[in-house]
Design a protein around this motif. Structure first.
Motif, PDB file in Angstrom:
ATOM      1  N   GLU A   1       0.810  -1.221   0.000  1.00  9.82           N
ATOM      2  CA  GLU A   1       0.000   0.000   0.000  1.00  9.82           C
ATOM      3  C   GLU A   1       0.841   1.267   0.000  1.00  9.82           C
ATOM      4  OE1 GLU A   1      -3.552   2.164   2.627  1.00  9.82           O
ATOM      5  OE2 GLU A   1      -2.892   0.117   3.116  1.00  9.82           O
ATOM      6  N   HIS A   2       1.968   1.248   0.736  1.00 13.18           N
ATOM      7  CA  HIS A   2       2.722   2.486   0.953  1.00 13.18           C
ATOM      8  C   HIS A   2       4.139   2.458   0.390  1.00 13.18           C
ATOM      9  CE1 HIS A   2      -0.435   3.945   3.659  1.00 13.18           C
ATOM     10  NE2 HIS A   2      -0.405   2.768   4.269  1.00 13.18           N
ATOM     11  N   GLY A   3       4.613   1.322  -0.094  1.00  9.92           N
ATOM     12  CA  GLY A   3       5.970   1.233  -0.593  1.00  9.92           C
ATOM     13  C   GLY A   3       6.918   0.668   0.450  1.00  9.92           C
ATOM     14  N   ALA A   4       8.088   0.223  -0.015  1.00  9.63           N
ATOM     15  CA  ALA A   4       9.026  -0.472   0.866  1.00  9.63           C
ATOM     16  C   ALA A   4       9.523   0.411   2.005  1.00  9.63           C
ATOM     17  CB  ALA A   4      10.211  -0.994   0.055  1.00  9.63           C
ATOM     18  N   ASP A   5       9.722   1.708   1.756  1.00  6.95           N
ATOM     19  CA  ASP A   5      10.264   2.571   2.804  1.00  6.95           C
ATOM     20  C   ASP A   5       9.254   2.904   3.893  1.00  6.95           C
ATOM     21  OD1 ASP A   5      12.847   2.595   2.003  1.00  6.95           O
ATOM     22  OD2 ASP A   5      12.880   4.649   1.265  1.00  6.95           O
ATOM     23  N   ALA A   6       8.030   2.389   3.772  1.00  8.69           N
ATOM     24  CA  ALA A   6       7.078   2.485   4.883  1.00  8.69           C
ATOM     25  C   ALA A   6       7.341   1.404   5.920  1.00  8.69           C
ATOM     26  CB  ALA A   6       5.648   2.382   4.368  1.00  8.69           C
ATOM     27  N   LEU A   7       8.292   0.500   5.648  1.00  9.51           N
ATOM     28  CA  LEU A   7       8.703  -0.534   6.594  1.00  9.51           C
ATOM     29  C   LEU A   7       9.986  -0.100   7.281  1.00  9.51           C
ATOM     30  CD1 LEU A   7       8.182  -3.728   4.384  1.00  9.51           C
ATOM     31  CD2 LEU A   7       6.562  -2.661   5.960  1.00  9.51           C
ATOM     32  N   GLY A   8      10.030  -0.222   8.595  1.00 12.95           N
ATOM     33  CA  GLY A   8      11.220   0.124   9.358  1.00 12.95           C
ATOM     34  C   GLY A   8      11.752  -1.072  10.123  1.00 12.95           C
ATOM     35  N   VAL A   9      13.051  -1.058  10.398  1.00  9.42           N
ATOM     36  CA  VAL A   9      13.704  -2.101  11.188  1.00  9.42           C
ATOM     37  C   VAL A   9      14.608  -1.409  12.199  1.00  9.42           C
ATOM     38  CG1 VAL A   9      15.303  -4.050  11.135  1.00  9.42           C
ATOM     39  CG2 VAL A   9      13.622  -3.768   9.295  1.00  9.42           C
ATOM     40  N   PHE A  10      14.512  -1.828  13.448  1.00  6.86           N
ATOM     41  CA  PHE A  10      15.333  -1.239  14.514  1.00  6.86           C
ATOM     42  C   PHE A  10      16.020  -2.379  15.253  1.00  6.86           C
ATOM     43  CE2 PHE A  10      16.375   1.128  18.356  1.00  6.86           C
ATOM     44  CZ  PHE A  10      16.672   2.393  17.859  1.00  6.86           C
ATOM     45  N   GLY A  11      17.351  -2.368  15.247  1.00  2.00           N
ATOM     46  CA  GLY A  11      18.135  -3.440  15.840  1.00  2.00           C
ATOM     47  C   GLY A  11      18.742  -3.056  17.169  1.00  2.00           C
ATOM     48  N   GLY A  12      19.645  -3.927  17.645  1.00  2.00           N
ATOM     49  CA  GLY A  12      20.226  -3.720  18.959  1.00  2.00           C
ATOM     50  C   GLY A  12      21.705  -4.016  19.013  1.00  2.00           C
ATOM     51  N   GLY A  13      22.400  -3.335  19.911  1.00  2.57           N
ATOM     52  CA  GLY A  13      23.829  -3.519  20.091  1.00  2.57           C
ATOM     53  C   GLY A  13      24.181  -4.781  20.849  1.00  2.57           C
ATOM     54  N   GLY A  14      23.179  -5.564  21.250  1.00  6.16           N
ATOM     55  CA  GLY A  14      23.441  -6.838  21.901  1.00  6.16           C
ATOM     56  C   GLY A  14      23.334  -8.016  20.959  1.00  6.16           C
ATOM     57  N   LEU A  15      22.894  -7.780  19.712  1.00  5.14           N
ATOM     58  CA  LEU A  15      22.809  -8.872  18.750  1.00  5.14           C
ATOM     59  C   LEU A  15      24.204  -9.341  18.364  1.00  5.14           C
ATOM     60  CD1 LEU A  15      20.050  -7.588  16.275  1.00  5.14           C
ATOM     61  CD2 LEU A  15      19.756  -8.947  18.360  1.00  5.14           C
ATOM     62  N   THR A  16      24.358 -10.630  18.127  1.00  7.77           N
ATOM     63  CA  THR A  16      25.646 -11.139  17.664  1.00  7.77           C
ATOM     64  C   THR A  16      25.955 -10.589  16.273  1.00  7.77           C
ATOM     65  OG1 THR A  16      24.631 -13.081  16.640  1.00  7.77           O
ATOM     66  CG2 THR A  16      25.337 -13.295  18.954  1.00  7.77           C
ATOM     67  N   ASN A  17      27.200 -10.736  15.854  1.00 10.75           N
ATOM     68  CA  ASN A  17      27.577 -10.307  14.505  1.00 10.75           C
ATOM     69  C   ASN A  17      26.734 -11.004  13.444  1.00 10.75           C
ATOM     70  OD1 ASN A  17      29.710  -8.518  15.212  1.00 10.75           O
ATOM     71  ND2 ASN A  17      31.032 -10.263  15.600  1.00 10.75           N
ATOM     72  N   GLU A  18      26.478 -12.295  13.659  1.00  7.70           N
ATOM     73  CA  GLU A  18      25.699 -13.044  12.684  1.00  7.70           C
ATOM     74  C   GLU A  18      24.280 -12.486  12.566  1.00  7.70           C
ATOM     75  OE1 GLU A  18      29.015 -15.533  14.179  1.00  7.70           O
ATOM     76  OE2 GLU A  18      27.531 -14.220  15.103  1.00  7.70           O
ATOM     77  N   LYS A  19      23.664 -12.186  13.701  1.00  4.66           N
ATOM     78  CA  LYS A  19      22.288 -11.684  13.673  1.00  4.66           C
ATOM     79  C   LYS A  19      22.238 -10.262  13.130  1.00  4.66           C
ATOM     80  CE  LYS A  19      21.340 -12.921  18.026  1.00  4.66           C
ATOM     81  NZ  LYS A  19      20.573 -13.253  19.247  1.00  4.66           N
ATOM     82  N   ALA A  20      23.210  -9.433  13.490  1.00  3.91           N
ATOM     83  CA  ALA A  20      23.253  -8.074  12.953  1.00  3.91           C
ATOM     84  C   ALA A  20      23.441  -8.097  11.442  1.00  3.91           C
ATOM     85  CB  ALA A  20      24.386  -7.283  13.619  1.00  3.91           C
ATOM     86  N   TYR A  21      24.323  -8.974  10.972  1.00  6.78           N
ATOM     87  CA  TYR A  21      24.562  -9.116   9.532  1.00  6.78           C
ATOM     88  C   TYR A  21      23.290  -9.575   8.817  1.00  6.78           C
ATOM     89  CZ  TYR A  21      26.313 -11.267   5.214  1.00  6.78           C
ATOM     90  OH  TYR A  21      26.504 -11.631   3.905  1.00  6.78           O
ATOM     91  N   ALA A  22      22.667 -10.616   9.352  1.00  4.58           N
ATOM     92  CA  ALA A  22      21.470 -11.153   8.707  1.00  4.58           C
ATOM     93  C   ALA A  22      20.327 -10.146   8.733  1.00  4.58           C
ATOM     94  CB  ALA A  22      21.050 -12.450   9.397  1.00  4.58           C
TER      95      ALA A  22
END
Length: 737
Positions: free
Chosen positions: A97-118
């Protein structure tokens, strides 16, 4: 599972202290026994209260063990398929409905390198959105920006912690390791035992400042003027290392001219630090052969944090205290994987390997590893606070992993309002945090002792956290979440195969994606990490080509360990191709030969003092600064679930000087209302001479009426986009009745 000890690392701060875990044979599911691990050089067996009690959060009594979905206004248990279908359906509808940039993702500094990368890869090639950032933006982004300007690279410490006791003087700016990372305090104690000196710059006389040979207590928000005043005195007193400046730096004359506008008496009026104290600090810093400046959140979490850190770096460069043994500038990173979390794709403008998203060559390299068209990768997105501020407006749906911005973000009540305004919110976390409680779907994910993965500590040391126990039934890994969502949301069949759930498989791809980048991990393998106490990046893979030396980078996409082994097995014993170069040893100490700039020279950056974004006035006459206490961590989402830690630090407080308390008519323990232009917080008074009379301090670990971050100012540094957590104007009143 066998009841043998598993060597692993603490889930909390960026020290990533080593520890051993053993499943408790007679205890409930998830119960483990924790013992010291003296072989790990960072903490040498020592653990703080948070690390020692970390296994208590593994208990099913305090953590999530089932997906939750919102039904009739309440979060109720659901199956994994129901929860994942709800997320994919909502994200897909918003995108359509609104385009891809209407989706946001917010991560964390506690995620492992693998999870941050993925997570970064998933955001860009599955969701197709540019709108990703993480809470590490609130950690050391100003120091990172200043380090890149000056040195061409950002790594928390460009030397190992073991160098600190062997230098001659350390200036510790806006850092309180006695509370924030207690096992690190021994390095400063050993420094003084070895005859070195410690200067602490902090508006409060903290437990760390009590250990110092000299404590400078500047007015909050004036660290930039202080550093410039010290550099002025270095010039005026003839302490500049002219040969070093000439041979290893560029831009000195402009930086010198800027510093000379900050004479000692002027700096004293701005900072409150006396001229004799300024002169003594310069004498102590310049007297020994080697010295260091270490900064933390104090100077960095300001709307001029990049310039402030740059001024301290200029002081190091002018005195020849960078790129030499036992000397240099470093940043004490806060979050457990704050360093690795931004190196590999969570940050709005970065790709794996610390590559810039707007660099065509970087896009081509990473796109080739991912098997996509470089033009399909979105461009840079919003920084963390700007992303949170856009929720419910431009950004309609948010996937959040491992962060609690309802408590930790600046102007927190506004951020909570923006989260509530979303069309859809999904949260993956270990516990039902204050942010997760607002979600439409909550996914229970594995935590440190239940999963294998790598982290990168404040030294740039890549470490292997090993799985020690089986997670509870109903709990899945973040990698599983991304795999399943890719299967549901992918625009082509089989896209989920690009998101394996095995962390080592993810790391092997990360190695290839980082190869040739600033943060090159291509020479690091799980096998090496299991055998060594971490490997310092950059660590390029050796080149197999004829005549290549051991330090040469592996070409992008070259064979990994498994392919190497297969190739070697097919070769005759006397084939010269078997004579592989030795693996790169890693790089514990950066800049000893040259800086990471095109010409190898460090850059002075001319800066000038400017006031904080918000200065006191008649309506808000007092300065507020915020920070942490020893028994809680970050937003407290996990540590507030540990009874022992809550007994030691049961709730928020307002620290103030007796003179200010007398003006308010406040006694110890009285409730005080602290109000800024953004909100109001109420907490008991803690009266002490350890703080300036014009300043109050609040820790930020708690929600509710004592939530300190409802007060803080989201004014952003123009370069790092770091909010100004460390200084804002408030009024303080005693709460009657």
């Amino acid at each position: 599972m066998q009841n043998t000890a598993t060597p692993t690392h603490c889930p909390y701060c960026a020290l990533q202290c080593g520890m051993n875990l053993t499943p408790a044979p007679d205890g409930p599911a998830g119960a483990v026994a924790l013992t010291e691990r003296a072989d790990f050089p960072v903490n040498r067996g020592a653990l703080c209260g948070k690390g020692r009690t970390a296994p208590q959060v593994l208990s099913s009594r305090v953590r999530l063990t089932s997906p939750l979905v919102r039904s009739e206004g309440r979060l109720v248990p659901a199956t994994w398929d129901e929860a994942l279908d709800r997320i994919s359906g909502a994200l897909g509808s918003v995108r359509a409905e609104h385009g891809a940039d209407a989706l946001g993702v917010f991560g964390g500094g506690g995620l492992t390198n693998e999870k941050a990368y993925a997570l970064g890869k998933f955001t860009r090639i599955v969701l197709g959105t540019s709108q990703i950032d993480y809470n590490g933006r609130f950690c050391m982004s100003s120091a990172a920006a200043a380090g890149i300007k000056a040195f061409g690279v950002d790594r928390g410490l460009p030397f190992p912690l073991e160098d600190i006791p062997r230098t001659g003087c350390v200036v510790l700016v806006g850092s309180n390791p006695a509370e924030t990372m207690p096992p690190a305090l021994r390095y400063f104690t050993e420094l003084r035992e070895n005859g070195g000196t410690l200067i602490v710059v902090d508006p409060r006389r903290t437990r760390t400042a009590e250990q110092a040979d000299l404590h400078l207590a500047p007015r909050p928000g004036t660290d930039l003027a202080l550093a410039l005043g010290l550099l002025h005195l270095v010039v005026a007193e003839g302490r500049v290392d002219e040969e070093y400046v000439r041979e290893r730096t560029a831009g000195w004359e402009e930086a010198r001219a800027a510093a000379m506008a900050h004479w000692p008496e002027y700096v004293e009026r701005i900072t409150g630090v006396s001229v004799p104290e300024l002169r003594e600090a310069v004498r102590m810093f310049c007297a020994p052969e080697a010295a260091m400046v270490l900064t933390a959140r104090g100077p960095e979490q300001q709307s001029k944090g990049t310039d402030t850190v740059g001024a301290w770096i200029n002081l190091c460069l002018a005195t020849g205290r960078a790129g030499r043994p036992l000397s240099g500038y470093g940043c004490l990173t806060g979050q457990g994987n704050g360093q690795g979390g931004r190196e590999h794709g969570q940050k709005a403008d970065q790709l794996p390997g610390y590559r810039k998203l707007d660099d065509p060559a970087a896009r081509r390299h990473v796109a080739e590893v991912w098997g996509v068209d470089p033009d399909a990768l979105p461009g840079p997105g919003r920084s963390a606070y700007e992303l949170l501020d856009a929720l419910g407006r431009d950004v309609k749906a948010l996937l959040l992993m491992g962060s609690n911005p309802v408590v930790s973000a600046p102007r927190a009540a506004h951020v909570e309002e923006r989260l509530r305004s979303l069309d859809f919110l999904a949260v993956a976390d270990v516990v039902l945090s204050e942010t997760a409680a607002l979600a439409d779907v909550v996914l229970p994910v594995t935590q440190w002792a239940e999963e294998t993965g790598t982290t990168t500590n404040l030294e740039g040391r890549v470490l292997l956290r090993r799985r020690a126990i089986t997670p509870p039934e109903g709990v899945r890994s973040d990698l599983h979440v991304l795999h399943e969502l890719a299967a549901r949301l992918g625009t082509r069949q089989g896209l989920e195969k690009k998101f394996p759930t095995d962390p080592e498989e993810v790391f092997e791809e990360l190695r290839r994606a980082s190869a040739g980048g600033v943060a090159d991990y291509s020479g690091i393998t799980y096998r090496r990490l299991a055998e060594e106490n971490g490997v310092f990046w950059p660590c390029p893979a050796p080149d197999r080509s004829p005549g290549a030396g051991g330090g040469t980078e592996r070409a992008a996409g070259a064979a990994g360990d498994g392919e190497d082994a297969a190739l070697d097995a097919a070769l005759p014993d006397d084939d010269p191709a078997r004579a592989l170069p030795d693996p790169h040893p890693g790089t514990p100490r950066l800049f000893l030969d040259r800086f990471a700039t095109p010409d190898g020279r460090a850059r002075f950056v001319p800066v000038a003092h400017r006031p904080a974004a918000e200065e006191p006035d008649d309506d808000y006459p007092v300065l507020l600064t915020t920070g942490r206490v020893v028994s809680q961590y970050q937003s407290g989402a996990q540590t507030r679930r540990v009874a022992e830690l809550n007994r030691a630090a049961p709730g928020p407080f307002v620290e103030l000087h007796p003179r200010l308390a007398a003006r308010l008519g406040a006694a110890e323990g009285d409730l005080l209302a602290v109000e800024s232009r953004r909100g109001r917080a109420v907490a008991p008074a803690r009266i002490t001479t350890a703080i300036r009379p014009d300043t109050v301090f609040m820790p930020f670990h708690w929600p509710g009426e004592g939530r300190a971050n409802v007060l803080t100012n989201p004014a952003l540094d123009p370069t790092s986009r770091m909010p100004e957590f460390k200084v804002c104007a408030v009024r303080v009143e005693t709460v009657r009745g």
